[in-house]
Design an enzyme around this catalytic site. Structure first.
Site, PDB file in Angstrom:
ATOM      1  N   SER A 120       0.863  -1.114  -0.038  1.00  9.45           N
ATOM      2  CA  SER A 120      -0.114  -0.070  -0.292  1.00  9.45           C
ATOM      3  C   SER A 120       0.867   1.199  -0.173  1.00  9.45           C
ATOM      4  O   SER A 120       0.454   2.257  -0.090  1.00  9.45           O
ATOM      5  CB  SER A 120      -1.044   0.017   1.378  1.00  9.45           C
ATOM      6  OG  SER A 120      -1.831  -1.304   1.408  1.00  9.45           O
ATOM      7  N   HIS A 141      -0.730  -2.639  -7.093  1.00  6.41           N
ATOM      8  CA  HIS A 141      -1.575  -2.386  -6.319  1.00  6.41           C
ATOM      9  C   HIS A 141      -3.098  -2.652  -6.305  1.00  6.41           C
ATOM     10  O   HIS A 141      -3.852  -1.189  -7.041  1.00  6.41           O
ATOM     11  CB  HIS A 141      -1.624  -0.673  -5.546  1.00  6.41           C
ATOM     12  CG  HIS A 141      -2.296  -0.439  -4.572  1.00  6.41           C
ATOM     13  ND1 HIS A 141      -2.321   0.434  -3.970  1.00  6.41           N
ATOM     14  CD2 HIS A 141      -2.271  -1.088  -3.034  1.00  6.41           C
ATOM     15  CE1 HIS A 141      -3.229   0.711  -2.555  1.00  6.41           C
ATOM     16  NE2 HIS A 141      -2.620  -0.375  -2.181  1.00  6.41           N
ATOM     17  N   GLU A 153      -3.637   0.913  -9.284  1.00 13.32           N
ATOM     18  CA  GLU A 153      -3.125   1.307  -8.993  1.00 13.32           C
ATOM     19  C   GLU A 153      -1.289   0.647  -9.388  1.00 13.32           C
ATOM     20  O   GLU A 153      -0.368  -0.143  -8.882  1.00 13.32           O
ATOM     21  CB  GLU A 153      -2.131   2.317  -8.013  1.00 13.32           C
ATOM     22  CG  GLU A 153      -2.009   3.202  -7.750  1.00 13.32           C
ATOM     23  CD  GLU A 153      -2.039   4.145  -6.784  1.00 13.32           C
ATOM     24  OE1 GLU A 153      -2.047   2.978  -5.339  1.00 13.32           O
ATOM     25  OE2 GLU A 153      -1.893   5.456  -6.116  1.00 13.32           O
ATOM     26  N   ASN A 191      -3.053   6.044  -1.213  1.00 17.10           N
ATOM     27  CA  ASN A 191      -3.102   6.424  -0.176  1.00 17.10           C
ATOM     28  C   ASN A 191      -1.855   7.880   0.126  1.00 17.10           C
ATOM     29  O   ASN A 191      -2.981   8.234   2.224  1.00 17.10           O
ATOM     30  CB  ASN A 191      -2.152   5.455   0.622  1.00 17.10           C
ATOM     31  CG  ASN A 191      -3.253   3.783   0.465  1.00 17.10           C
ATOM     32  OD1 ASN A 191      -4.223   4.166   1.241  1.00 17.10           O
ATOM     33  ND2 ASN A 191      -2.467   2.765   0.090  1.00 17.10           N
TER      34      ASN A 191
END
Ligand code: NAD
Length: 284
Positions: A120, A141, A153, A191
């Site tokens: 992440s 991701h 991602e 994130n």
């Protein structure tokens, strides 16, 4: 290069979903975990989630067995990795654990194999140095829950080749996902934007600005988010949220990313959200 066989390492929240979507789209999957119970739980979760997809008409009843049969589980990494075209690592968000996994898996995979991490937030460029193939190393991701969420991602490390990026983009499309390519900076895009919002919601609770229900309702009804930030944190896992915030905090050296003390305390207490049955809400 055609990707056909996948090794997914780590069969927790994300690993079981990643194995699920690859198997659903015809790939042969080896799902590896150090914990046999986690593997058994993952297979049960995949079966349950397939039933959900059958109800929604996404998967046909007669396909279920075939999809499940495409997934082999093992606690032996060498066995799971020796014959694959792509590795997707989804073990615990800890650079130490990932380092050990990447050093080991590099010994077992064929020369052509691409290694991807579902991290992440940890630097893809750094993780690549634990392998023997930084050009064929990339971030892939997936979002939680993997069978439902469209985005993948894709994070290019400093040395990731154009060819590797293109193969992974095409692979994501074959899973009926939408790939978005970004560069490797702390938290990537997803994130870097999401975690400060979750952290701020936890601060609002910690400072007594409002109840957890009030905070989540404001964001659901006011901002049209499908889930409030505290409930979302429970789904992601509070340990995962804390680990990501620590990466952002250290990566940018900016106090605005400092994890809220309430989050730190809840993780210390073992209240990690949905996966332990208790987080901001109860799930028992
Ligand atoms: P999790 O705690 O649910 O599962 C981790 C699994 O890894 C466990 O089953 C554990 O037994 C296994 N494991 C630990 N060490 C191992 C080793 N050496 N070899 C094999 N297996 C090992 O964690 P998760 O939420 O699935 O997160 C996995 C990765 O995905 C992390 O990097 C996380 O940051 C990332 N991620 C999580 C989310 C999310 O919403 N939870 C979303 C996107 C990405």
């Amino acid at each position: 290069m055609e990707i056909r066989r996948i090794c997914v390492i780590g069969s927790g929240t994300m690993g079981n979903g990643i194995a699920h979507v690859f198997a659903q789209h015809g790939y042969e999957v080896y799902l590896v975990d150090i914990n046999q119970e986690a593997l058994e739980k993952a297979l049960k979760t995949i079966s349950k989630n397939l039933d959900r997809q059958i109800k929604k008409g996404i998967v046909k009843q007669e396909e279920k067995e075939t999809i499940l049969n495409r997934i082999q589980t093992t606690t032996d990494l060498q066995q799971g990795a020796k014959n694959v075209d792509l590795v997707v690592e989804a073990v615990t968000e800890s650079i130490k654990i990932k380092e050990q996994v990447f050093r080991e898996v590099s010994k077992y995979v064929p020369e052509h194999t691409i290694i991807a991490s579902n991290t992440s937030s940890i630097s893809i460029t750094k993780l690549a140095t634990f392998t023997d193939r930084s050009e064929r190393f990339i971030g892939m991701h997936f979002m939680n829950p993997v069978p439902v969420m469209k985005l993948v991602e894709i994070i290019r490390g400093y040395d990731t080749s154009d060819e590797t990026t293109q193969i992974i983009e095409e692979t994501a499309k074959k899973l009926n996902k939408v790939p978005v390519v970004v560069n490797d900076y702390p938290g990537f895009v997803s994130n870097r934007v999401l975690m400060p919002m979750i952290n701020e919601a936890i601060y609002a609770l910690y400072e007594g600005v409002a109840t957890k229900e009030a905070i989540d309702t404001v964001m659901k009804l006011g901002m049209n988010h499908p889930m409030g930030p505290l409930q979302l944190a429970d789904f992601i896992g509070l340990d995962v949220c804390l680990a990501i915030l620590q990466v952002l905090y250290e990566g940018f050296g900016d106090p605005k990313y400092a994890p809220c003390p309430l989050l730190v305390k809840m993780v210390e207490a073992g209240h990690l959200g949905v996966k332990t049955g208790k987080g901001f809400y109860n799930y028992n």
